[in-house]
Design an enzyme around this catalytic site. Structure first.
Site, mmCIF file in Angstrom:
data_model
loop_
_atom_site.group_PDB
_atom_site.id
_atom_site.type_symbol
_atom_site.label_atom_id
_atom_site.label_comp_id
_atom_site.label_asym_id
_atom_site.label_seq_id
_atom_site.Cartn_x
_atom_site.Cartn_y
_atom_site.Cartn_z
ATOM 1 N NE ARG A 148 2.897 0.824 -4.647
ATOM 2 C CZ ARG A 148 1.601 0.787 -4.953
ATOM 3 N NH1 ARG A 148 1.160 1.423 -6.042
ATOM 4 N NH2 ARG A 148 0.747 0.130 -4.187
ATOM 5 C CE LYS A 199 -0.213 6.034 -9.384
ATOM 6 N NZ LYS A 199 0.666 6.809 -8.479
#
Length: 271
Positions: free
Chosen positions: A248, A206
């Site tokens: 995840r 991210k």
């Protein structure tokens, strides 16, 4: 014991980290098998990008992307002792994917508890401020940790009322949060773990990791999503140390190895 590792399988043309890489059905199935071979406990199949600014896709398009992939992977996943997850915010897609063989609903809208309850599926309730298309338009909280925690505790209660027996809560790193909000939530993961509800965390590749990696390198040039492995691994290990139950990730092999080392340290008492 290490957290469960959920491997990301985006069957979309526009995901932030690997858009288009696995959009071809054959490539998606091969990628799913690769994730299993690398040690994924769960394969998370998604047919709609939820990156910041993403445009929604039609239900038929999303179904055409995810259901054939799930059907093609069911036997391989079962043979590996793993599970399939559907990453969606649409009830119709969730129902079809669960009927096709998924057993977990990864719900970025935290609104499909009734679908999970009806199907007897696991439910991951994630916090998101707004919609993917607008969630990064100046997100604001008075107390991000307290507000996200309260939202997720309430979601878990709704899930139980709807008949869902297997629930995880996810703070939604990067979903309607500034970089500072993301770091605050990671730093306070123990406050989510202390609820007694299993916590899922997704930091992999991210943007806030690109920012901190650039700062560490003394440059203004942020590395792209595929060059954020160090930050992804570090935050995965941090989440595991704080008690997260599921991580995840995109880079399954490296994460499984790193989390195994963390589990070994915990087992030895850190000596």
């Amino acid at each position: 014991m290490r957290p469960l590792v959920m491997g990301v399988l985006n069957v979309t043309p526009d995901s932030f980290s690997d858009g288009g890489s696995w959009a071809d059905p054959d490539a998606a199935v091969q990628r799913g098998r690769q994730l299993l071979a690398e040690g994924a406990d769960i394969i998370d199949v998604g047919g709609e990008s939820t990156r910041p600014g993403a445009e929604p896709v039609g239900i038929d398009t999303e179904l055409a992307r995810v259901v054939p992939t799930i059907e093609a992977l069911v036997d391989d996943v079962a043979a590996a002792g793993a599970r399939l997850s559907i990453d969606t915010r649409h009830a119709e897609v969730a129902r079809e994917a669960l009927a096709a063989g998924a057993t977990i609903l990864n719900d970025v809208s935290a609104s499909l508890e009734h679908v999970a309850g009806e199907a007897g599926a696991g439910w991951v309730a994630m916090h998101m401020l707004g919609e993917p298309g607008t969630m990064q338009d100046d997100p604001h909280y008075d107390d991000v940790v307290a507000e996200v925690r309260a939202f997720l505790v309430a979601a878990e209660e709704r899930g139980r009322d709807a008949g869902a027996d297997e629930i995880w809560i996810d703070p939604g790193i990067g979903f309607g949060k500034t970089f500072e909000h993301n770091w605050a939530l990671l730093g306070a993961l123990d406050q989510l773990v202390d609820t007694g509800i299993p916590v899922a965390v997704g930091t992999s590749r991210k943007g806030f990791l690109g920012a901190v990696l650039a700062e560490a390198d003394g440059t203004d040039q942020r590395p792209g999503p595929e060059d954020r492995l160090e930050g992804s691994i570090t935050t995965a290990c941090w989440a595991a140390t704080m008690g997260a139950a599921m991580i995840r990730v995109h880079d399954v092999r490296a994460t499984v190895a790193a989390l195994g080392a963390v589990a070994t340290l915990h087992g030895s008492g850190g000596t």
